[in-house]
Design an enzyme around this catalytic site. Structure first.
Site, PDB file in Angstrom:
ATOM      1  N   SER A  30       3.884   2.069   8.545  1.00 30.95           N
ATOM      2  CA  SER A  30       3.645   1.175   7.418  1.00 30.95           C
ATOM      3  C   SER A  30       4.961   0.928   6.688  1.00 30.95           C
ATOM      4  O   SER A  30       5.645   1.869   6.291  1.00 30.95           O
ATOM      5  CB  SER A  30       2.630   1.782   6.452  1.00 30.95           C
ATOM      6  N   ASP A  53       1.137  -7.750   2.141  1.00 40.02           N
ATOM      7  CA  ASP A  53       1.259  -6.302   1.933  1.00 40.02           C
ATOM      8  C   ASP A  53       2.729  -5.890   1.811  1.00 40.02           C
ATOM      9  O   ASP A  53       3.294  -5.296   2.720  1.00 40.02           O
ATOM     10  CB  ASP A  53       0.585  -5.567   3.085  1.00 40.02           C
ATOM     11  N   HIS A  93       0.821  -1.217   0.000  1.00 37.19           N
ATOM     12  CA  HIS A  93       0.000   0.000   0.000  1.00 37.19           C
ATOM     13  C   HIS A  93       0.854   1.265   0.000  1.00 37.19           C
ATOM     14  O   HIS A  93       0.390   2.328  -0.398  1.00 37.19           O
ATOM     15  CB  HIS A  93      -1.024  -0.005   1.147  1.00 37.19           C
TER      16      HIS A  93
END
Length: 713
Positions: free
Chosen positions: A648, A219, A84
């Site tokens: 992240s 991810d 992402h």
């Protein structure tokens, strides 16, 4: 600077146990408590994590494109971050003919790696506390004079550092301005896409699974840093070569056990752990619910079109994910704050502080007054900002309004104009005027029906009827130069943006007569007059008092260890691999496997489809060295590390400093950890390195990338 690290005792302070971080906290890497980390199981030294005299783990950790974290995993600058985090770049390289979002992308060698203009990575070369220099002479000044002197002092500090052309110095406040730290940053600008799994792996579960556990999402995406022949930062050039890092992370595929020590190294974005109870109450009952409501309408409208039209799905994929991300986070945050009784615990903590230091009562009383009086303005600010942000037609009108202001005041020179046109082109690239007219119409109806009348523009009642809005806004949209659907000088912002801006006077005249611009200007003017300055006046007073309250907390509560709130600077958080029991009779294990992917598999589904090759690998159990003792490949795992947005892509490391996972999310029941970290519910979610390497090796047939790495078996 070394800190004593003492945890609150549940025996001595049961009412404030929620503030015992129990391995939570986001610590400045130069101020780690090595003893506690080693007591928890760490086998390396704090110097091996952050050292300026020789290579250390910090030399392998970068801020990726200003928002996420990434880490170097090979001696040739191979970079690992979340799918992402790289999504925007994957999208830009995608088209209907070459749909890398759906199909994935894997370079066959370095020659096939794709450049990404504008993408950067930042290394932190050094961190220095500069509190004494920055606050010098401010002790007896009022807030405004103090702020002005602090700015001058910061410039003086910066001038004392000798910088290379590729370096910059950033000074950031900590503890609400009670301390200051300087960060020496080196920026690399040639970053190329190396590989990414299809979104059926990288986004598996998509919005349904976002923020929740159990999770089965791969991810991750891979990039590479390039440098000039001297290994220095350089703009993109075909002559650049792979960057040779000072340090890269070994990648471990050893099995994991519950209660294993872990630490996460990265750039957490923002937390507010030290707010008074009244502030948390307003977030929980007013601000978050308002923002949730606006995004819910926008997302539902976009989703209807994205599911029925493939081109729209690709165009809006990154944008939709961005809007949905915090929509769902805020929902979990509200529930978590309620469930953890965050407000009640903060009120109890305030009384504990007052009992020790009665002067704190006046601070709390004043904060209560300010937040209560600010409340209606804060609520309207959230409503207005989210409406303009999510109704992109209004956002575009805002951009054109700023252009008119700059042009008419003589501040729009040729360079500024080119920059403005470039930003506009970027917006139009992923914008559908007809679709956004529907979003705008529905959000105006929501605003008109839910906002106090004193904050509504004159005549705004006409927008209360959603059905009428849909027809009216579409009519305005399709004839407007703002949306790119109407023309000026025979051109639109889609067909020839340069021609649109060729005659500035004609463009400004057109904009001033544009009904959409008139709608927006009325909307904006009412907000600016009735909310903006009022909110800011209160906020300025709150900020001054919050700084005082922070200092009072640190001076009064000697039994609590304080870490600075996250502010996108480099931090270390540590904890243990652990499952959770977030609700009565519900217990989650700490690890998921490929078998769980197949349990969720829905053929052809937007969120839960599974690539044929992954199904084949599952059916044949062709797992190679990546299976664990269960005989399956682990996909995701949870731990008690205290993370937030910005983490992240952060590396999760084991006791020896080996990479064992890639942080990408938090468990929904603990998303309130930005405001109230509760060790019972707060879990971060990571992609297991076994799964990452399995996908690279067995699924993508990209073993050449595995061969670059140092794999710890």
């Amino acid at each position: 600077m070394k800190r004593k690290h003492i945890l609150l005792s549940a025996v001595l302070f049961p009412a404030v146990m929620a503030f015992a971080q129990q391995y939570g906290g986001m610590w400045i890497p130069t101020e780690l408590n090595e003893k506690e980390m080693k007591d928890l199981g760490m086998k390396i030294s704090a110097k091996q994590i952050f050292d300026t005299s020789k290579p250390s783990i910090k030399d392998a950790v970068v801020q990726f494109n200003g928002g996420c974290t990434a880490e170097i995993i090979s001696p040739q600058g191979l970079l690992l971050t979340n799918h992402h985090c790289g999504y925007g770049q994957i999208q830009k390289h995608s088209s209907v003919e070459h749909d890398y979002l759906s199909d994935g992308f894997w370079a066959k060698d370095m020659n096939g790696e794709l450049p990404n203009p504008g993408v950067t990575v930042d290394f932190i070369s050094d961190i220095k506390e500069v509190t004494a220099q920055v606050l010098a002479g401010t002790q007896n000044l009022d807030a405004k004079a103090s702020e002005e002197l602090i700015k001058k002092n910061m410039e003086s500090v910066k001038s004392g550092f000798k910088l290379e052309p590729w370096q910059k110095l950033m000074i950031r406040p900590m503890y609400y301005g009670n301390k200051y730290y300087a960060y020496l940053i080196e920026t690399y600008k040639d970053i190329r896409l190396v590989g990414a799994p299809p979104q059926s792996i990288g986004k598996f579960g998509s919005d349904t699974d976002n923020w929740v556990w159990p999770r089965h999402t791969g991810d991750f995406s891979m990039f590479r840093i390039y440098a000039d022949k001297d290994n220095k930062p350089a703009e993109y050039s075909k002559d650049n070569v792979p960057y040779k890092p000072k340090y890269f992370l070994p990648v471990s595929i050893k099995d994991k056990q519950e209660n294993d020590f872990t630490f996460v190294f990265g750039f957490p974005g923002k937390t507010t752990e030290y707010l008074p109870a009244i502030a948390v109450e307003k977030i929980m009952t007013e601000t978050d619910p308002t923002m949730i409501a606006v995004r819910e309408v926008a997302l539902k409208t976009l989703d209807e079109k994205m599911r029925s039209d493939n081109a729209t799905r690709i165009k809006y994929a990154s944008k939709y994910a961005s809007v949905a991300n915090y929509w769902k986070k805020w929902i979990g945050e509200v529930e978590g704050l309620k469930k953890s009784d965050a407000v009640g615990k903060k009120k109890a903590y305030e009384q504990t502080l007052i009992a020790k230091n009665p002067q704190i009562k006046s601070t709390i009383d004043e904060l209560n007054r300010l937040y209560t009086e600010q409340s209606p303005y804060s609520l309207n600010k959230s409503f207005y900002s989210e409406t303009v942000r999510n109704a992109e037609t209004l956002s575009l009108a805002n951009n054109f309004y700023n252009y008119m202001q700059a042009a008419e005041s003589g501040k729009m020179d040729a360079k500024a104009l080119e920059g403005f046109k470039s930003r506009l082109s970027g917006i139009y690239e992923d914008y559908d005027g007809e679709l956004d007219a529907k979003v705008t119409a529905k959000l105006l109806a929501l605003y008109a029906n839910k906002t106090q009348s004193k904050f509504l523009p004159s005549g705004f009642d006409q927008y209360k009827n959603e059905a009428k809005n849909l027809a009216d806004i579409e009519k305005l949209s399709k004839n407007s130069v703002i949306t790119g659907r109407g023309s000026i000088n025979g051109a639109t912002t889609y067909t020839d943006i340069n021609k649109v801006f060729a005659d500035q006077n004609a463009l400004i005249k057109n904009l001033k007569n544009d009904p959409l611009m008139k709608l927006f200007m009325n909307f904006r003017e009412t907000y600016m007059k009735g909310t903006d300055s009022q909110f800011s006046d209160y906020q300025n007073q709150i900020d001054v008092l919050q700084k005082k309250y922070m200092a009072q907390q640190m001076e009064t509560d000697k039994n609590r260890t304080f870490f600075p709130d996250a502010n996108s600077t480099l931090r270390v958080t540590y904890g243990k691999i652990k499952g959770s029991s977030p609700r009565d009779a519900v217990t989650y294990g700490y690890q998921t496997h490929i078998a769980g992917i197949m349990e969720k598999y829905v053929p052809g589904d937007y969120e839960f489809d599974v690539p044929k090759k992954l199904i084949q690998l599952y059916n044949t159990k062709d797992y190679g060295i990546y299976k664990d003792k269960s005989g399956d490949v682990p996909v995701n795992f949870t731990a008690t590390n205290h993370t937030t947005g910005g983490n992240s892509g952060s590396p999760t490391l084991d006791a020896y400093g080996n990479l064992i996972g890639l942080n990408f999310d938090r468990q929904w029941e603990g998303t309130m950890s930005d405001i109230n970290f509760d060790p019972r519910f707060s879990r971060n979610i990571m992609v297991d390195t076994k799964y990452i390497l399995f996908i690279i090796d067995k699924y993508a047939d990209a073993k050449w990338l595995i061969n670059e790495m140092k794999v710890v078996k």
